[in-house]
Design an enzyme around this catalytic site. Structure first.
Site, PDB file in Angstrom:
ATOM      1  N   ASN A   8       0.868  -1.177   0.000  1.00  0.00           N
ATOM      2  CA  ASN A   8       0.000   0.000   0.000  1.00  0.00           C
ATOM      3  C   ASN A   8       0.903   1.224   0.000  1.00  0.00           C
ATOM      4  O   ASN A   8       1.533   1.520   1.011  1.00  0.00           O
ATOM      5  CB  ASN A   8      -0.895  -0.045   1.250  1.00  0.00           C
ATOM      6  N   TRP A   9       0.954   1.899  -1.139  1.00  0.00           N
ATOM      7  CA  TRP A   9       1.846   3.063  -1.237  1.00  0.00           C
ATOM      8  C   TRP A   9       1.283   4.295  -0.534  1.00  0.00           C
ATOM      9  O   TRP A   9       1.973   5.295  -0.390  1.00  0.00           O
ATOM     10  CB  TRP A   9       2.155   3.374  -2.713  1.00  0.00           C
ATOM     11  N   LYS A  10      -0.003   4.224  -0.149  1.00  0.00           N
ATOM     12  CA  LYS A  10      -0.644   5.377   0.513  1.00  0.00           C
ATOM     13  C   LYS A  10      -0.450   6.625  -0.361  1.00  0.00           C
ATOM     14  O   LYS A  10      -0.450   6.510  -1.582  1.00  0.00           O
ATOM     15  CB  LYS A  10      -0.109   5.535   1.943  1.00  0.00           C
ATOM     16  N   HIS A  92      -9.366   1.092   5.216  1.00  0.00           N
ATOM     17  CA  HIS A  92      -8.081   1.270   5.903  1.00  0.00           C
ATOM     18  C   HIS A  92      -8.281   2.211   7.094  1.00  0.00           C
ATOM     19  O   HIS A  92      -9.066   3.153   7.021  1.00  0.00           O
ATOM     20  CB  HIS A  92      -7.039   1.836   4.934  1.00  0.00           C
ATOM     21  N   GLU A  94      -6.574   4.546   8.157  1.00  0.00           N
ATOM     22  CA  GLU A  94      -6.310   5.953   7.859  1.00  0.00           C
ATOM     23  C   GLU A  94      -7.532   6.611   7.226  1.00  0.00           C
ATOM     24  O   GLU A  94      -7.808   7.786   7.456  1.00  0.00           O
ATOM     25  CB  GLU A  94      -5.062   6.065   6.972  1.00  0.00           C
ATOM     26  N   GLU A 162      -4.902  -5.102  10.594  1.00  0.00           N
ATOM     27  CA  GLU A 162      -3.904  -4.050  10.778  1.00  0.00           C
ATOM     28  C   GLU A 162      -4.153  -3.327  12.104  1.00  0.00           C
ATOM     29  O   GLU A 162      -4.980  -2.408  12.160  1.00  0.00           O
ATOM     30  CB  GLU A 162      -3.979  -3.042   9.628  1.00  0.00           C
ATOM     31  N   GLY A 168       3.061   2.057  10.770  1.00  0.00           N
ATOM     32  CA  GLY A 168       4.046   3.128  10.643  1.00  0.00           C
ATOM     33  C   GLY A 168       4.806   3.436  11.918  1.00  0.00           C
ATOM     34  O   GLY A 168       5.470   4.462  12.028  1.00  0.00           O
ATOM     35  N   SER A 207       3.870  -2.392  10.167  1.00  0.00           N
ATOM     36  CA  SER A 207       5.326  -2.458  10.386  1.00  0.00           C
ATOM     37  C   SER A 207       5.947  -3.779   9.946  1.00  0.00           C
ATOM     38  O   SER A 207       6.911  -4.252  10.565  1.00  0.00           O
ATOM     39  CB  SER A 207       5.667  -2.156  11.858  1.00  0.00           C
ATOM     40  N   GLY A 228       3.038  -1.232   4.178  1.00  0.00           N
ATOM     41  CA  GLY A 228       3.043   0.190   3.855  1.00  0.00           C
ATOM     42  C   GLY A 228       4.429   0.657   3.461  1.00  0.00           C
ATOM     43  O   GLY A 228       4.887   0.445   2.340  1.00  0.00           O
ATOM     44  N   GLY A 229       5.134   1.264   4.405  1.00  0.00           N
ATOM     45  CA  GLY A 229       6.428   1.892   4.118  1.00  0.00           C
ATOM     46  C   GLY A 229       7.411   1.007   3.373  1.00  0.00           C
ATOM     47  O   GLY A 229       8.080   1.458   2.435  1.00  0.00           O
TER      48      GLY A 229
HETATM   49  P1  13P Z   1       3.381   0.210   7.532  1.00  0.00           P
HETATM   50  O1  13P Z   1       3.852  -1.069   6.892  1.00  0.00           O
HETATM   51  O2  13P Z   1       4.075   1.430   7.020  1.00  0.00           O
HETATM   52  O3  13P Z   1       3.344   0.099   9.026  1.00  0.00           O
HETATM   53  O4  13P Z   1       1.840   0.402   7.062  1.00  0.00           O
HETATM   54  C1  13P Z   1       0.958  -0.650   7.162  1.00  0.00           C
HETATM   55  C2  13P Z   1      -0.287  -0.286   6.462  1.00  0.00           C
HETATM   56  O5  13P Z   1      -1.047   0.553   6.886  1.00  0.00           O
HETATM   57  C3  13P Z   1      -0.572  -0.974   5.182  1.00  0.00           C
HETATM   58  O6  13P Z   1      -1.863  -0.708   4.743  1.00  0.00           O
END
Ligand code: 13P
Length: 247
Positions: A8-10, A92, A94, A162, A168, A207, A228-229
């Site tokens: 997920n590149w957000k 998600h 977020e 999640e 993050g 993470s 994510g990251g």
């Molecule tokens: P991180 O891997 O950056 O913690 O993010 C997880 C996430 O929200 C994937 O959707």
């Protein structure tokens, strides 16, 4: 079932970041797991063109419940599919936090995604306060009950656990905590869709990185990751893909 490494590149990445996709495909042309990247919508069709004919699938990060209409700034599931998406991330944390998305809205979006032929990656997870209060399974159970439609099957639904406090932050639940939630998700999903639940991918997200991927993928009922990251760099995401392929 084939396991799924999803990124997920957000709200990250411009056209230059597509070089990471080319590098990923060069390093992992035929992994033993499925590979999915969900870039910002601006990059979706370009990434889909790069991925055409490869092992990489591409997806969106949200969609509107309606197929079209007067909804400025929104994107429909039909449009994502037209741009080359096979999946869409929905609910998600977020989006739940930034846009006040409710389980009912996530359900409507999930129904729209499935109707458009997409695979819905529905995200569930507790906040730190909810975990500290001992409410984790109640919260996740209610999210699942409220956002999984009757039309869901193992072919059109993926669930992603999640924990909000692990996103993050570099913090992850213990392996026992992940196992507890994933076993609970499998059982609760069985109450909704019966035997299909055994074949439905349950991803862990929060993470995930190359250094912890293998131990997380060894946990029962973990069928992949939503990253994510660490999905932004081909080397990191490729290492996670390799760990999943070896699991
Ligand atoms: P991180 O891997 O950056 O913690 O993010 C997880 C996430 O929200 C994937 O959707």
């Amino acid at each position: 079932m084939k396991k799924l490494a999803a990124g997920n590149w957000k709200m990250n990445g411009n056209r230059a970041a597509l070089a990471e996709v080319a590098a990923l495909l060069a390093a992992h042309p035929a992994p033993a797991c499925e590979m999915l990247l969900c870039p910002p919508t601006t990059l979706l069709s370009q990434m889909a063109a790069l991925a055409a004919g490869s092992a990489l699938q591409v997806g969106g990060q949200d969609c509107h419940p309606k197929a079209s209409g007067a909804h400025t700034g929104d994107i429909s599931a039909v449009m994502l599919a037209d741009a080359g998406a096979s999946h869409v991330i929905l609910g998600h944390s977020e989006r739940r936090a930034d846009h006040g998305e409710s389980d009912a809205l996530v359900l409507a979006k999930t129904e729209a995604a499935i109707a458009a032929g997409l695979i819905a990656v529905v995200c569930l997870g507790e906040t730190e306060a909810q975990r500290d209060a001992g409410d984790t399974l109640a919260v996740i159970g209610a999210q699942l009950d409220g956002s999984v439609p009757a039309t869901a099957t193992s072919a059109n639904l993926v669930l992603a656990y999640e924990p909000v406090w692990a996103i993050g932050t570099g913090r992850t639940p213990t392996l026992a905590q992940i196992a507890e939630v994933h076993a609970f998700l499998r059982a609760r999903l069985t109450a909704h869709i019966g035997a299909e639940a055994a074949k439905t991918r349950l991803l862990y997200g929060g993470s995930v990185k190359p250094s912890n991927a293998a131990e997380i993928f060894a946990v029962p009922d973990v069928d992949g990751a939503l990253v994510g990251g660490a999905s932004l760099k081909a080397a990191d995401f490729g290492a996670i893909v390799a760990a999943l392929a070896a699991a």
